[in-house]
Design a protein around this motif. Structure first.
Motif, PDB file in Angstrom:
ATOM      1  N   PHE A 290       6.109  25.299 -41.471  1.00 37.14           N
ATOM      2  CA  PHE A 290       7.096  25.833 -40.525  1.00 37.14           C
ATOM      3  C   PHE A 290       7.796  24.695 -39.779  1.00 37.14           C
ATOM      4  O   PHE A 290       9.025  24.675 -39.656  1.00 37.14           O
ATOM      5  N   HIS A 291       7.026  23.731 -39.316  1.00 37.23           N
ATOM      6  CA  HIS A 291       7.605  22.603 -38.577  1.00 37.23           C
ATOM      7  C   HIS A 291       8.394  21.667 -39.496  1.00 37.23           C
ATOM      8  O   HIS A 291       9.431  21.129 -39.092  1.00 37.23           O
ATOM      9  N   GLU A 292       7.903  21.481 -40.707  1.00 39.74           N
ATOM     10  CA  GLU A 292       8.635  20.632 -41.636  1.00 39.74           C
ATOM     11  C   GLU A 292       9.967  21.254 -42.025  1.00 39.74           C
ATOM     12  O   GLU A 292      10.937  20.546 -42.323  1.00 39.74           O
ATOM     13  N   LEU A 293      10.023  22.574 -42.027  1.00 39.54           N
ATOM     14  CA  LEU A 293      11.258  23.284 -42.356  1.00 39.54           C
ATOM     15  C   LEU A 293      12.284  23.194 -41.226  1.00 39.54           C
ATOM     16  O   LEU A 293      13.478  23.007 -41.470  1.00 39.54           O
ATOM     17  N   LEU A 294      11.816  23.292 -39.989  1.00 34.61           N
ATOM     18  CA  LEU A 294      12.728  23.368 -38.840  1.00 34.61           C
ATOM     19  C   LEU A 294      13.035  22.011 -38.207  1.00 34.61           C
ATOM     20  O   LEU A 294      14.076  21.855 -37.564  1.00 34.61           O
ATOM     21  N   PHE A 295      12.141  21.046 -38.374  1.00 34.05           N
ATOM     22  CA  PHE A 295      12.328  19.765 -37.697  1.00 34.05           C
ATOM     23  C   PHE A 295      12.338  18.614 -38.703  1.00 34.05           C
ATOM     24  O   PHE A 295      11.551  18.596 -39.648  1.00 34.05           O
ATOM     25  N   ARG A 296      13.215  17.647 -38.474  1.00 33.88           N
ATOM     26  CA  ARG A 296      13.359  16.522 -39.384  1.00 33.88           C
ATOM     27  C   ARG A 296      12.537  15.307 -38.954  1.00 33.88           C
ATOM     28  O   ARG A 296      12.630  14.248 -39.565  1.00 33.88           O
ATOM     29  N   ASN A 297      11.780  15.439 -37.891  1.00 32.10           N
ATOM     30  CA  ASN A 297      10.930  14.342 -37.429  1.00 32.10           C
ATOM     31  C   ASN A 297       9.506  14.843 -37.269  1.00 32.10           C
ATOM     32  O   ASN A 297       9.212  16.011 -37.555  1.00 32.10           O
ATOM     33  N   GLU A 298       8.633  13.963 -36.807  1.00 32.69           N
ATOM     34  CA  GLU A 298       7.227  14.330 -36.606  1.00 32.69           C
ATOM     35  C   GLU A 298       6.858  14.336 -35.127  1.00 32.69           C
ATOM     36  O   GLU A 298       5.686  14.177 -34.770  1.00 32.69           O
ATOM     37  N   ASP A 299       7.852  14.535 -34.276  1.00 36.59           N
ATOM     38  CA  ASP A 299       7.595  14.571 -32.833  1.00 36.59           C
ATOM     39  C   ASP A 299       6.739  15.770 -32.436  1.00 36.59           C
ATOM     40  O   ASP A 299       6.189  15.799 -31.326  1.00 36.59           O
ATOM     41  N   TRP A 300       6.652  16.763 -33.316  1.00 39.48           N
ATOM     42  CA  TRP A 300       5.856  17.954 -33.012  1.00 39.48           C
ATOM     43  C   TRP A 300       4.357  17.680 -33.112  1.00 39.48           C
ATOM     44  O   TRP A 300       3.543  18.491 -32.669  1.00 39.48           O
ATOM     45  N   ILE A 301       3.982  16.516 -33.666  1.00 41.51           N
ATOM     46  CA  ILE A 301       2.565  16.145 -33.736  1.00 41.51           C
ATOM     47  C   ILE A 301       2.205  15.439 -32.430  1.00 41.51           C
ATOM     48  O   ILE A 301       2.429  14.238 -32.274  1.00 41.51           O
ATOM     49  N   PHE A 302       1.660  16.183 -31.490  1.00 39.13           N
ATOM     50  CA  PHE A 302       1.381  15.661 -30.155  1.00 39.13           C
ATOM     51  C   PHE A 302       0.060  14.893 -30.113  1.00 39.13           C
ATOM     52  O   PHE A 302      -0.934  15.312 -30.708  1.00 39.13           O
ATOM     53  N   ASP A 303       0.069  13.795 -29.388  1.00 38.57           N
ATOM     54  CA  ASP A 303      -1.138  13.024 -29.095  1.00 38.57           C
ATOM     55  C   ASP A 303      -1.620  13.454 -27.711  1.00 38.57           C
ATOM     56  O   ASP A 303      -0.913  13.260 -26.719  1.00 38.57           O
ATOM     57  N   PRO A 304      -2.810  14.051 -27.604  1.00 34.78           N
ATOM     58  CA  PRO A 304      -3.309  14.528 -26.308  1.00 34.78           C
ATOM     59  C   PRO A 304      -3.356  13.440 -25.233  1.00 34.78           C
ATOM     60  O   PRO A 304      -3.256  13.742 -24.041  1.00 34.78           O
ATOM     61  N   ASP A 305      -3.499  12.187 -25.656  1.00 32.97           N
ATOM     62  CA  ASP A 305      -3.536  11.101 -24.683  1.00 32.97           C
ATOM     63  C   ASP A 305      -2.158  10.824 -24.094  1.00 32.97           C
ATOM     64  O   ASP A 305      -2.036  10.417 -22.932  1.00 32.97           O
ATOM     65  N   LYS A 306      -1.120  11.028 -24.891  1.00 37.09           N
ATOM     66  CA  LYS A 306       0.239  10.780 -24.419  1.00 37.09           C
ATOM     67  C   LYS A 306       0.913  12.045 -23.884  1.00 37.09           C
ATOM     68  O   LYS A 306       1.749  11.985 -22.987  1.00 37.09           O
ATOM     69  N   ASP A 307       0.553  13.191 -24.469  1.00 31.71           N
ATOM     70  CA  ASP A 307       1.115  14.480 -24.057  1.00 31.71           C
ATOM     71  C   ASP A 307      -0.019  15.479 -23.851  1.00 31.71           C
ATOM     72  O   ASP A 307      -0.250  16.361 -24.691  1.00 31.71           O
ATOM     73  N   PRO A 308      -0.746  15.358 -22.753  1.00 34.97           N
ATOM     74  CA  PRO A 308      -1.902  16.232 -22.516  1.00 34.97           C
ATOM     75  C   PRO A 308      -1.555  17.710 -22.402  1.00 34.97           C
ATOM     76  O   PRO A 308      -2.462  18.549 -22.410  1.00 34.97           O
ATOM     77  N   VAL A 309      -0.263  18.058 -22.324  1.00 36.13           N
ATOM     78  CA  VAL A 309       0.124  19.459 -22.267  1.00 36.13           C
ATOM     79  C   VAL A 309      -0.340  20.203 -23.522  1.00 36.13           C
ATOM     80  O   VAL A 309      -0.554  21.418 -23.480  1.00 36.13           O
ATOM     81  N   ILE A 310      -0.533  19.468 -24.630  1.00 41.41           N
ATOM     82  CA  ILE A 310      -0.965  20.105 -25.867  1.00 41.41           C
ATOM     83  C   ILE A 310      -2.352  20.720 -25.717  1.00 41.41           C
ATOM     84  O   ILE A 310      -2.703  21.660 -26.450  1.00 41.41           O
ATOM     85  N   ASN A 311      -3.153  20.206 -24.775  1.00 42.30           N
ATOM     86  CA  ASN A 311      -4.475  20.799 -24.520  1.00 42.30           C
ATOM     87  C   ASN A 311      -4.350  22.210 -23.972  1.00 42.30           C
ATOM     88  O   ASN A 311      -5.299  22.996 -24.052  1.00 42.30           O
TER      89      ASN A 311
END
Length: 217
Positions: free
Chosen positions: A155-176
């Protein structure tokens, strides 16, 4: 004549289907209640270190940012964010706003289309397109239940052309605060809403067709 009917069938069906999908997306995005349930069932308080009230407010900020064109920046009160994370939220915002615009356009189109079909007793034209799309969506749901993670990636590969949707919990803790189980439930909610709307149009079309057949006897 058959080509004319077929063209009308698919155009009418497409209008009904797109409206149903767009409305289902809008209702799903605004289902804050589902996140509130997950705050308790997924033990998000422990994962984030925030109170339920804080998480609720942060989630509202996300939803507000995704849909409010007058908000230019997503500013969390309790989370830090990376540039890539904010860029992904912006990409999602563009898609959500596009859907909202499409929904606003389709509302009057849908009303006119359905009214014309109903008055002409031609609502049966949408039955086949609805059955086809519902069948495809049922297959997607089945795939999700077998391996949601893979479907989520596609789904993400279809809609987005980058890999910004892969969140790192250390950099973007909102993913928790946004576990995979929440996204699964949101996907399922979308399909349930769409199926309910599709069933409504299909039921009305079938009811009108049955009445027309009975009156023609």
């Amino acid at each position: 004549m058959m080509k004319s009917v077929s063209r009308k069938q698919w155009l009418s069906g497409l209008c009904v289907i797109l409206f149903s999908m767009s409305l289902a997306i809008f209702l799903t995005v605004n289902s804050v209640w589902l996140f509130d349930i997950n705050m308790h069932t997924e033990n998000l308080k422990t994962l984030t270190g925030l109170s339920f009230s804080q998480m609720h407010q942060e989630y509202l900020r996300i939803i507000d940012y995704l849909q409010n064109p007058f908000i230019s920046q997503l500013n969390f009160k309790c989370f830090r964010s990376s540039a890539a994370g904010l860029l992904h939220f912006r990409d999602v915002r563009h898609l959500i706003m596009l859907n909202n615009v499409v929904l606003l356009i389709l509302i009057p189109v849908m009303i006119i289309c359905w009214r014309n079909l109903w008055r002409s007793k031609l609502t049966w034209l949408i039955m086949s397109p609805i059955k086809i799309v519902v069948t495809v969506f049922i297959m997607v749901v089945a795939m999700m239940m077998v391996n949601f993670n893979q479907v989520f990636i596609w789904f993400h590969e279809l809609l987005f052309r980058n890999e910004d949707w892969i969140f790192d919990p250390d950099k973007d803790p909102v993913i928790n605060m946004l576990p995979e189980s929440l996204f699964l439930q949101l996907f399922l909610l979308f399909f349930v809403l769409f199926f309910l709307l599709a069933f409504l149009w299909y039921f009305l079309a079938k009811w009108q067709l049955k009445n027309a057949q009975n009156n023609g006897r």
